[in-house]
Enzyme design. Structure first.
Site, PDB file in Angstrom:
ATOM      1  N   ARG A 155       0.812  -1.208   0.000  1.00  0.00           N
ATOM      2  CA  ARG A 155       0.000   0.000   0.000  1.00  0.00           C
ATOM      3  C   ARG A 155       0.852   1.267   0.000  1.00  0.00           C
ATOM      4  NH1 ARG A 155      -5.096  -1.658   3.943  1.00  0.00           N
ATOM      5  NH2 ARG A 155      -6.088  -2.933   2.339  1.00  0.00           N
ATOM      6  N   THR A 157     -20.711   5.839  12.494  1.00  0.00           N
ATOM      7  CA  THR A 157     -19.483   6.638  12.569  1.00  0.00           C
ATOM      8  C   THR A 157     -19.803   8.106  12.360  1.00  0.00           C
ATOM      9  OG1 THR A 157     -17.235   6.901  11.713  1.00  0.00           O
ATOM     10  CG2 THR A 157     -18.937   6.475  10.097  1.00  0.00           C
ATOM     11  N   HIS A 178     -21.934   3.192   6.669  1.00  0.00           N
ATOM     12  CA  HIS A 178     -21.991   3.755   5.313  1.00  0.00           C
ATOM     13  C   HIS A 178     -23.384   4.219   4.935  1.00  0.00           C
ATOM     14  CE1 HIS A 178     -17.835   2.921   4.322  1.00  0.00           C
ATOM     15  NE2 HIS A 178     -17.986   1.857   5.086  1.00  0.00           N
ATOM     16  N   LYS A 229     -17.576   9.491   8.333  1.00  0.00           N
ATOM     17  CA  LYS A 229     -17.856   9.343   6.905  1.00  0.00           C
ATOM     18  C   LYS A 229     -18.832  10.444   6.486  1.00  0.00           C
ATOM     19  CE  LYS A 229     -15.741   4.899   7.144  1.00  0.00           C
ATOM     20  NZ  LYS A 229     -15.794   3.448   7.299  1.00  0.00           N
ATOM     21  N   THR A 285      -8.963  -6.280   1.766  1.00  0.00           N
ATOM     22  CA  THR A 285     -10.216  -5.520   1.855  1.00  0.00           C
ATOM     23  C   THR A 285     -11.298  -6.197   1.016  1.00  0.00           C
ATOM     24  OG1 THR A 285      -8.883  -3.539   2.159  1.00  0.00           O
ATOM     25  CG2 THR A 285     -11.195  -3.199   1.630  1.00  0.00           C
ATOM     26  N   SER A 290     -22.874 -14.026  12.076  1.00  0.00           N
ATOM     27  CA  SER A 290     -22.258 -12.853  11.459  1.00  0.00           C
ATOM     28  C   SER A 290     -22.288 -12.977   9.934  1.00  0.00           C
ATOM     29  CB  SER A 290     -20.813 -12.779  11.985  1.00  0.00           C
ATOM     30  OG  SER A 290     -20.102 -11.724  11.418  1.00  0.00           O
ATOM     31  N   SER A 303     -19.747  -1.507   2.011  1.00  0.00           N
ATOM     32  CA  SER A 303     -19.122  -0.373   1.332  1.00  0.00           C
ATOM     33  C   SER A 303     -18.234  -0.741   0.167  1.00  0.00           C
ATOM     34  CB  SER A 303     -18.323   0.426   2.332  1.00  0.00           C
ATOM     35  OG  SER A 303     -17.133  -0.265   2.649  1.00  0.00           O
TER      36      SER A 303
HETATM   37  C1  LIG Z   1     -15.031   2.551   8.217  1.00  0.00           C
HETATM   38  C2  LIG Z   1     -15.856   1.457   8.821  1.00  0.00           C
HETATM   39  C3  LIG Z   1     -15.911   1.282  10.208  1.00  0.00           C
HETATM   40  C4  LIG Z   1     -15.003   2.012  11.128  1.00  0.00           C
HETATM   41  O1  LIG Z   1     -15.405   3.335  11.309  1.00  0.00           O
HETATM   42  P1  LIG Z   1     -14.296   4.432  11.653  1.00  0.00           P
HETATM   43  O2  LIG Z   1     -15.075   5.543  12.244  1.00  0.00           O
HETATM   44  O3  LIG Z   1     -13.610   4.762  10.357  1.00  0.00           O
HETATM   45  O4  LIG Z   1     -13.347   3.808  12.628  1.00  0.00           O
HETATM   46  C5  LIG Z   1     -16.812   0.372  10.731  1.00  0.00           C
HETATM   47  N1  LIG Z   1     -17.611  -0.364   9.920  1.00  0.00           N
HETATM   48  C6  LIG Z   1     -17.553  -0.241   8.590  1.00  0.00           C
HETATM   49  C7  LIG Z   1     -18.466  -1.073   7.754  1.00  0.00           C
HETATM   50  C8  LIG Z   1     -16.659   0.652   7.988  1.00  0.00           C
HETATM   51  O5  LIG Z   1     -16.562   0.727   6.672  1.00  0.00           O
END
Ligand SMILES: *Cc1c(COP(=O)(O)O)cnc(C)c1O
Length: 416
Positions: free
Chosen positions: A33, A257, A229, A260, A375, A149, A201
């Site tokens: 990366r 979160t 997301h 985002k 990923t 899960s 995502s």
């Molecule tokens: C980015 C992400 C997280 C983590 O959130 P952050 O605030 O960036 O630590 C948790 N779950 C999913 C599905 C994500 O894409």
């Protein structure tokens, strides 16, 4: 006292050599990366300055940011943050328990509980920490809990479940029948938790929330929904896909979160008072980590408040995503089927994926990060575009033409 024996030079582990060889593995596979060195430009998002290896600095267009709505530069968010810095200073000064609960944290938790129409909400350092802490605490402490899960769940959920040491079963991605098969095989009285996301995502899939909650009810399972997301982007007030689908009141633990669509940083859970109080009282990742800076909490609260009242931003966001998918499709660029604001383009090889990304940056001033294993699965390497309300038709013209040129130069397959 035992005698100390020294290993000979060739027996002793060479740690530096070990680190270097592990890095070499990634380079050989083509998935080492490299971070784009960016300087975001408040007021001209999605533009940013890119500092390059050759010493040059160029203005580029960001096509892969998770600042999905450009809230990271919104005047009301910035004003709230400036105000809180001037009032409270930089850091919070402690963990929540020991002097680190600032009034802005309290206001933000109220804002979040209001967003999700829950009794309570609990703020954590990041979305990753929120998943890790809530899942590891709940699944470890509920006696004999079985976690079921989704196969495509995010790393932070997987780590939380693993850390809990609870028994775990995986259901096929978004497959309610497979989930029900697993639930039905367990005694009804056994405690269970179903962990899933609303928007996945990397693919842009959306889960069948109502149907999943129906089987959770039928088999008396708790539900844990990652809306990372989706918050800010779906639902009449930005409460997520569960709000859009009229299911928000049915979820045991909603997780989100602030980093985002809300454009700041931080994570949270929302649900009943008892559940939030339980994680507040037993969750190590909450208890033992210093709280977010007050200015971050103030900015996030301003962002949430603004997005609750501005559904037209969500409409514009969806229109931009639909337009980009259509335009790429017309140009023969292989867009993966997404039902959300995420626009993944298939490449299918880590080396070509990185080359395409490098060419776009170097020759067309377009930034889209290659998405490689771990990923996504090997063989499904992709470029993941996230059009925002601030990407214009002209930006799309340039993107589509540039992708066509890159596809041609690299001999990549066009869609049929
Ligand atoms: C980015 C992400 C997280 C983590 O959130 P952050 O605030 O960036 O630590 C948790 N779950 C999913 C599905 C994500 O894409």
């Amino acid at each position: 006292m035992g005698e100390i024996t020294f290993l000979g030079k060739d027996e002793a582990m060479d740690y530096e050599q070990f680190f270097a060889s592990k890095i070499q593995d990634l380079q050989t596979e083509g998935r080492y990366r490299v971070f784009a060195d960016l300087e975001r430009q408040a007021g001209s998002f999605p533009r940013a300055m890119n500092y390059r290896a050759d010493g040059s600095v160029r203005e580029i267009t960001v096509w892969c940011s998770n600042d999905y709505l450009g809230m990271g530069q919104h005047p009301e968010v910035l004003a709230a943050m400036h105000g809180a810095i001037d009032k409270c200073g930089a850091g919070a000064g402690g963990t929540r328990n020991i002097s680190g609960t600032n009034h802005y944290h309290v206001l933000l938790e109220r804002e979040l509980a209001d967003l999700h129409n829950t009794e309570s909400a609990l703020l954590l350092g990041s979305g990753w920490m929120a998943n890790m802490t809530a899942l590891s605490t709940v699944c470890a402490m509920v006696p004999d809990c079985l976690v079921i899960s989704d196969a495509k769940n995010h790393n932070s959920m997987i780590e939380g479940i693993r850390h809990s040491k609870a028994a775990k079963k995986i259901f096929k991605h978004n497959d309610v029948a497979d989930l029900e098969r697993i639930l039905a095989a367990e005694p009804l009285e056994r405690p269970k938790l179903v962990a899933f996301e609303s928007v996945y995502s990397m693919d842009g899939h959306i889960s069948p929330i109502k149907e999943i909650l129906d089987v959770c009810d039928k088999y008396n399972a708790m539900s844990f929904l990652d809306e990372v997301h989706a918050v800010g982007m779906y639902g009449r007030r930005g409460g997520g896909v569960a709000e859009r689908d009229g299911q928000m009141h049915r979820v045991t633990i909603i997780q989100g979160t602030l980093a985002k669509a809300f454009g700041v940083v931080g994570g949270y859970i929302a649900g009943s008072s008892a559940m939030c109080d339980f994680v507040r009282s037993y969750g190590a990742g909450f208890i033992f980590s210093s709280s977010l800076p007050p200015a971050v909490a103030a900015g996030a609260a301003a962002s949430i408040r603004f997005l609750k009242q501005h559904n037209e931003i969500r409409e514009r966001h969806q229109e931009r995503a639909a337009t980009l998918k259509r335009r790429l499709g017309e140009a023969g660029i292989p867009v993966l089927p997404s039902v959300s604001h995420i626009v993944p383009v298939h490449v299918g090889d880590p080396v070509l994926c990185k080359q395409a990304s490098d060419m776009l940056m170097d020759d067309y001033d377009i930034y889209v990060q290659p998405i490689n294993y771990p990923t996504v699965d090997r063989g499904t390497e992709r470029l993941r575009f996230t059009p925002t309300p601030l990407h214009t038709d002209a930006d799309m013209d340039h993107l589509v033409a540039s992708l066509q040129a890159v596809w041609d130069r690299l001999g990549l397959k066009l869609a049929a």
